[in-house]
Design a protein around this motif. Structure first.
Motif, PDB file in Angstrom:
ATOM      1  N   THR A 481      14.097  36.763  -0.354  1.00 40.60           N
ATOM      2  CA  THR A 481      15.964  36.937  -1.739  1.00 40.60           C
ATOM      3  C   THR A 481      15.745  35.667  -1.611  1.00 40.60           C
ATOM      4  O   THR A 481      15.933  34.653  -0.912  1.00 40.60           O
ATOM      5  CB  THR A 481      16.988  37.249  -1.303  1.00 40.60           C
ATOM      6  OG1 THR A 481      16.730  38.775  -0.639  1.00 40.60           O
ATOM      7  CG2 THR A 481      17.943  37.315  -2.046  1.00 40.60           C
ATOM      8  N   SER A 485      20.600  31.547  -4.244  1.00 33.21           N
ATOM      9  CA  SER A 485      21.186  32.114  -4.826  1.00 33.21           C
ATOM     10  C   SER A 485      22.394  32.775  -4.730  1.00 33.21           C
ATOM     11  O   SER A 485      23.664  33.311  -5.035  1.00 33.21           O
ATOM     12  CB  SER A 485      20.480  33.139  -6.179  1.00 33.21           C
ATOM     13  OG  SER A 485      19.169  32.003  -7.348  1.00 33.21           O
ATOM     14  N   ARG A 486      21.929  34.325  -3.020  1.00 33.41           N
ATOM     15  CA  ARG A 486      23.086  34.763  -3.166  1.00 33.41           C
ATOM     16  C   ARG A 486      24.066  33.849  -1.930  1.00 33.41           C
ATOM     17  O   ARG A 486      24.695  34.014  -2.185  1.00 33.41           O
ATOM     18  CB  ARG A 486      21.694  35.350  -2.003  1.00 33.41           C
ATOM     19  CG  ARG A 486      23.303  36.703  -0.877  1.00 33.41           C
ATOM     20  CD  ARG A 486      21.658  37.320  -0.361  1.00 33.41           C
ATOM     21  NE  ARG A 486      20.859  36.781   0.592  1.00 33.41           N
ATOM     22  CZ  ARG A 486      21.222  36.653   1.690  1.00 33.41           C
ATOM     23  NH1 ARG A 486      22.000  37.160   2.183  1.00 33.41           N
ATOM     24  NH2 ARG A 486      20.181  36.422   2.686  1.00 33.41           N
ATOM     25  N   TRP A 500      23.191  44.246  -3.670  1.00 35.66           N
ATOM     26  CA  TRP A 500      23.112  43.831  -4.602  1.00 35.66           C
ATOM     27  C   TRP A 500      21.927  44.339  -5.305  1.00 35.66           C
ATOM     28  O   TRP A 500      20.819  44.842  -5.039  1.00 35.66           O
ATOM     29  CB  TRP A 500      22.890  42.277  -4.009  1.00 35.66           C
ATOM     30  CG  TRP A 500      21.820  42.275  -3.137  1.00 35.66           C
ATOM     31  CD1 TRP A 500      22.914  41.910  -1.656  1.00 35.66           C
ATOM     32  CD2 TRP A 500      20.736  42.015  -2.504  1.00 35.66           C
ATOM     33  NE1 TRP A 500      21.807  42.196  -0.702  1.00 35.66           N
ATOM     34  CE2 TRP A 500      20.662  41.908  -1.356  1.00 35.66           C
ATOM     35  CE3 TRP A 500      19.941  42.125  -3.482  1.00 35.66           C
ATOM     36  CZ2 TRP A 500      19.327  41.483  -0.938  1.00 35.66           C
ATOM     37  CZ3 TRP A 500      17.864  41.681  -2.967  1.00 35.66           C
ATOM     38  CH2 TRP A 500      18.064  41.769  -1.285  1.00 35.66           C
ATOM     39  N   ARG A 502      18.056  42.973  -7.512  1.00 31.98           N
ATOM     40  CA  ARG A 502      17.599  41.586  -8.504  1.00 31.98           C
ATOM     41  C   ARG A 502      16.174  41.920  -8.399  1.00 31.98           C
ATOM     42  O   ARG A 502      14.996  42.580  -8.164  1.00 31.98           O
ATOM     43  CB  ARG A 502      17.806  39.905  -7.813  1.00 31.98           C
ATOM     44  CG  ARG A 502      16.600  40.280  -6.109  1.00 31.98           C
ATOM     45  CD  ARG A 502      17.230  39.162  -5.682  1.00 31.98           C
ATOM     46  NE  ARG A 502      18.790  39.238  -5.045  1.00 31.98           N
ATOM     47  CZ  ARG A 502      19.630  38.663  -5.215  1.00 31.98           C
ATOM     48  NH1 ARG A 502      19.461  37.165  -5.304  1.00 31.98           N
ATOM     49  NH2 ARG A 502      20.481  38.356  -5.155  1.00 31.98           N
ATOM     50  N   TYR A 504      12.498  40.161 -10.174  1.00 31.31           N
ATOM     51  CA  TYR A 504      12.010  38.455  -9.776  1.00 31.31           C
ATOM     52  C   TYR A 504       9.927  38.690 -10.239  1.00 31.31           C
ATOM     53  O   TYR A 504       9.940  39.577 -10.547  1.00 31.31           O
ATOM     54  CB  TYR A 504      12.042  37.878  -8.559  1.00 31.31           C
ATOM     55  CG  TYR A 504      11.230  38.738  -7.568  1.00 31.31           C
ATOM     56  CD1 TYR A 504       9.430  38.689  -7.588  1.00 31.31           C
ATOM     57  CD2 TYR A 504      11.655  40.195  -6.965  1.00 31.31           C
ATOM     58  CE1 TYR A 504       8.856  40.254  -6.090  1.00 31.31           C
ATOM     59  CE2 TYR A 504      10.836  40.984  -5.964  1.00 31.31           C
ATOM     60  CZ  TYR A 504      10.267  40.810  -5.696  1.00 31.31           C
ATOM     61  OH  TYR A 504       9.982  41.779  -4.902  1.00 31.31           O
ATOM     62  N   ASN A 752      14.323  34.491 -10.974  1.00 37.49           N
ATOM     63  CA  ASN A 752      14.749  35.592 -10.476  1.00 37.49           C
ATOM     64  C   ASN A 752      16.145  35.694 -10.745  1.00 37.49           C
ATOM     65  O   ASN A 752      16.813  34.798 -11.206  1.00 37.49           O
ATOM     66  CB  ASN A 752      14.243  36.121  -8.765  1.00 37.49           C
ATOM     67  CG  ASN A 752      15.443  34.715  -8.128  1.00 37.49           C
ATOM     68  OD1 ASN A 752      16.500  34.884  -8.431  1.00 37.49           O
ATOM     69  ND2 ASN A 752      15.152  33.136  -7.793  1.00 37.49           N
ATOM     70  N   GLY A 754      19.861  37.457 -10.763  1.00 36.47           N
ATOM     71  CA  GLY A 754      20.577  39.056  -9.834  1.00 36.47           C
ATOM     72  C   GLY A 754      21.218  39.480 -10.199  1.00 36.47           C
ATOM     73  O   GLY A 754      22.476  38.513 -10.563  1.00 36.47           O
TER      74      GLY A 754
END
Length: 759
Positions: A481, A485-486, A500, A502, A504, A752, A754
């Motif tokens: 992951t 971003s997270r 969540w 996502r 990619y 990616n 998400g």
């Protein structure tokens, strides 16, 4: 005037074949049969109501029969027979119907005799024969179904011709011209026997078979003897069947030319007794041997994608043109070989027997499809004792087995000339390595062409094996992951629990210097959910996902890695200081498939399953600046171990990979800005840069006991841009785009996208 006479029951009206011409003989005895004579321009019409009789038609007479049953019909001296239906059954020891220097048309009739069903003939001393057209009929004779002389023509359409006696022929031709369309010709001794006209009238014997079946029940399908010059044409799926396996038997100083067009033959050709046979195939096929006795001569020509499978030993000349192919089934020696776009195959492609072809002279251009066992030195061999000129390709079958010695594998020898040989499809793949073709010429002008062990490079099969073992770590890392971003998403809602998803994609170009070069394209998705531990700043969660990585190695060789993964993760966010920690433990199951395109155009494949486990830990600090700007330095350490496996490709190549290990360190920083939108939402664009170093240097792979090292160690730089957005208090989105460049690996792009939902 029609004349009818009575003759004795024991007499016979004989259509005898005396010196290859008919001379009717009338023998008289006390008990009489009727005889009807039709001559001097007379016309006789008979039908099913006419009493059975024998007929002699001469001097321009005409006999018309319709569904009539008669005993014997003799037509001679420019007379005409028109027969529709009915039967002629000879009981007088001659031909059922004989046509001498005359014409006959026969349809839907049955002609039966102890001698010949139909004789198409000429009188001695004349140079013009007879003509007969036979349709949908049956010609049956104890010696031959049909006899024909020189200068005569018989056209058979959908007609059955049968010789019934033990020494019979279906057709017995003395220099005549027989044209058959459809139907069958069967004889006990031979299907068709072609002999010379006793007075050498005409241009020799001709036999044209258009979709016709000829069978010799005990002997050959076609026998050519007694010094005749014969031309045999087969077309439109004509077939030859022989009880002794000899389709064409040429003997007795004869000269035969057989043309095979659009037909398939299975059996042998025999040439003996100082005879000559010339065989030409035009979109034709034959499986069998051409057997040439000493003192005789044979030549074979293949045109327009024709196929010949069998021995041509002692054949004087072989010509292979226009995508035609000769497949050897044993060692052969021929006089001259001329090629124009054809191929000589040294046995079936999957055979393990090797052959030698000895050629007196070689000219033109074409391909030799060969095989070799580089481990033992056994191989096909082309030996040209004389002059070789032209350009030729060697299509040498690839193998998954390695050479066990470095001796030169000699595949071609030429006694003289400037012929040039090259490898079709490039270097030959033999096990873990590929080999180029080299040559050496001695002082006498003799040249040897060989696969040169000093030119070896890693083969596509070995490359595919190495790429699959090498790619697993990049698969594992690509599935992680996107931490940055997270983190952005989590900060939008203060690190609340949520779920969540996502998707990619990543592209990696791995350089040759790593051990093997390839391109890897990855696509996948991840799902996860996490929850806050009480009132703490810790979140614990679980993720799962799937990815597929397609590997493009070289020369059409590819691999596929399907990865299924599951693992826990933990995240800590300190809202006061900005420090954070993120840790992931991920378990993978990999499904690996390899598809290898070999130098000979064939493909081989192999597959295996293995497991992997790895962990990643990142520590950093989110530092707020004025006007919503921020900077976030971080460091990350990741490690993964992939299970080693042994597996085989279906061409015999053996692959054995040790455990693949990776230890990756990363140091970098992210900078961005939080932008408050008018609707209360937040937009967070950012950029990122990092230095990455791979510490693992030794990931050994064995291919056929040859050891290779996949070395991806070294440093590379990574750059990225992205944006995170808060669409509401509970819903956040992000998108990330990356690029990386190093000594062994370049990542042209990574992306990616998400979404996270908090509750």
């Amino acid at each position: 005037m029609v004349v009818r006479k009575n003759y004795s029951k024991s007499s016979s009206l004989v259509g005898g074949f005396n010196c290859f011409f008919i001379m009717p003989i009338l023998l008289v005895s006390p008990a009489a049969y009727a005889l009807t004579s039709v001559g001097n321009g007379q016309v006789e019409n008979i039908d099913q109501n006419t009493v059975a009789d024998t007929y002699r038609v001469f001097d321009g007479g005409v006999l018309n029969t319709f569904q009539a049953d008669t005993f014997q019909i003799v037509v001679m001296n420019n007379s005409i027979l028109n027969m529709s239906g009915g039967t002629v059954t000879d009981n007088l020891g001659g031909a059922a119907v004989s046509i001498t220097n005359s014409k006959g048309t026969i349809s839907d009739a049955t002609l039966t005799s102890s001698r010949s069903g139909l004789t198409v003939n000429r009188q001695a001393g004349t140079t013009t024969g007879s003509e007969a057209v036979v349709t949908d009929s049956r010609l049956i004779g104890g010696l031959a179904g049909l006899q024909i002389s020189g200068a005569s023509v018989a056209e058979l359409m959908n007609t059955t011709v049968t010789g019934t006696g033990a020494t019979s022929n279906g057709v017995l031709s003395f220099g005549g011209d027989v044209k058959a369309t459809g139907g069958t010709i069967t004889g006990q001794a031979s299907g068709v026997r072609l002999r010379a006209d006793v007075e050498n009238v005409g241009d020799g014997a001709r036999l044209s078979l258009n979709g016709t079946q000829v069978q010799g029940v005990v002997g050959p399908a076609v026998l050519v003897d007694s010094g005749v010059t014969a031309t045999i044409d087969l077309s439109n799926s004509a077939t030859l069947l022989a009880g002794n396996g000899i389709l064409l038997d040429v003997q007795g100083t004869s000269n035969a030319r057989m043309n095979v067009a659009g037909s398939i033959l299975q059996g042998n050709v025999s040439v003996s007794g100082n005879s000559t046979a010339n065989l030409t195939f035009d979109q034709g096929r034959m499986t069998g041997n051409v057997l040439v006795e000493s003192g005789s001569t044979a030549n074979v020509t293949l045109n327009n994608q024709s196929q010949f499978t069998g021995r041509l030993d002692n054949v004087n000349g072989v010509t292979i043109n226009s995508q035609s192919n000769w497949t050897l089934t044993g060692n052969d020696s021929i006089g001259a070989l001329a090629m124009n776009g054809g191929t000589v195959s040294f046995g079936a492609a999957d055979a393990t027997t090797f052959y030698q072809l000895n050629v007196g002279a070689l000219a033109g251009n074409g391909t030799f499809a060969m095989k070799g066992d580089f481990a033992t030195g056994d191989h096909d061999f082309l030996n040209v004792s004389g002059v070789a000129t032209g350009d030729f390709g060697l299509a040498i079958r690839a193998s998954g087995v390695d050479a066990t010695s470095r001796q030169q594998l000699n595949v071609v020898h030429t006694g003289a000339g400037d012929a040039r040989f090259s490898l079709v499809g490039g270097p030959v793949d033999l096990g873990a390595f590929s080999y180029e073709l080299s040559s050496i010429t001695n002082g006498a002008g003799e040249t040897d062409w060989f696969l040169d062990p000093t030119t070896k490079t890693i083969s596509p099969g070995a490359r595919s094996v190495m790429a699959l073992f090498n790619a697993a770590p990049t698969v594992w890392y690509g599935e992680l992951t996107s931490l940055r971003s997270r983190m952005g998403e989590l900060r939008f809602n203060g690190g609340q629990s949520g779920a969540w998803a996502r998707t990619y994609g990543n592209k990696y170009d791995v350089a040759e210097g790593s051990g093997v070069g390839y391109q890897q394209t990855q696509q996948g998705f991840s799902l996860g959910t996490d929850a806050r531990l009480g009132d703490s700043q810790w979140l614990i969660g679980v993720l799962a996902g799937y990815s597929q990585s397609d590997l493009d190695v070289t020369r059409g060789t590819s691999g596929t890695i399907k990865s299924y993964y599951l693992g826990p993760y933990i995240t800590w966010l300190d809202a006061d200081t900005g420090y954070y920690f993120d840790g992931v433990l991920k378990f993978n199951r990999f499904r690996n498939d390899s598809k290898v395109s070999l130098s000979d155009g064939t493909r081989t494949k192999g597959d295996y399953d293995n497991m992997g486990v790895g962990a990643s830990a990142e520590f950093g600090r989110h530092i707020k600046l004025d006007d919503g700007y921020f900077v976030e330095p971080f460091t990350q350490l990741s490690a993964v171990v992939i299970q080693g496996r042994h597996y085989d490709l279906d061409n015999g190549m053996e692959a054995n990979g040790d455990r693949t290990r990776s230890l990756l360190g990363k140091l970098g920083a992210t900078a961005g800005r939080n932008i408050a939108l008018s609707n209360g939402n937040t937009l967070q664009p950012y950029v990122r840069a990092a230095m990455v170093h791979e510490f693992a240097k030794n990931n050994e792979v064995q291919v056929n006991n040859n050891t290779f090292n996949n070395d991806l160690s070294g440093s590379r730089a990574e750059f990225g841009v992205g944006v995170a957005a808060s669409l509401s208090e509970k819903l956040q989105l992000h998108a990330d785009f990356d690029y990386g460049k190093g000594e062994h690996i370049e990542q042209p792009w990574g992306a990616n996208v998400g979404v996270r939902y908090a509750w």
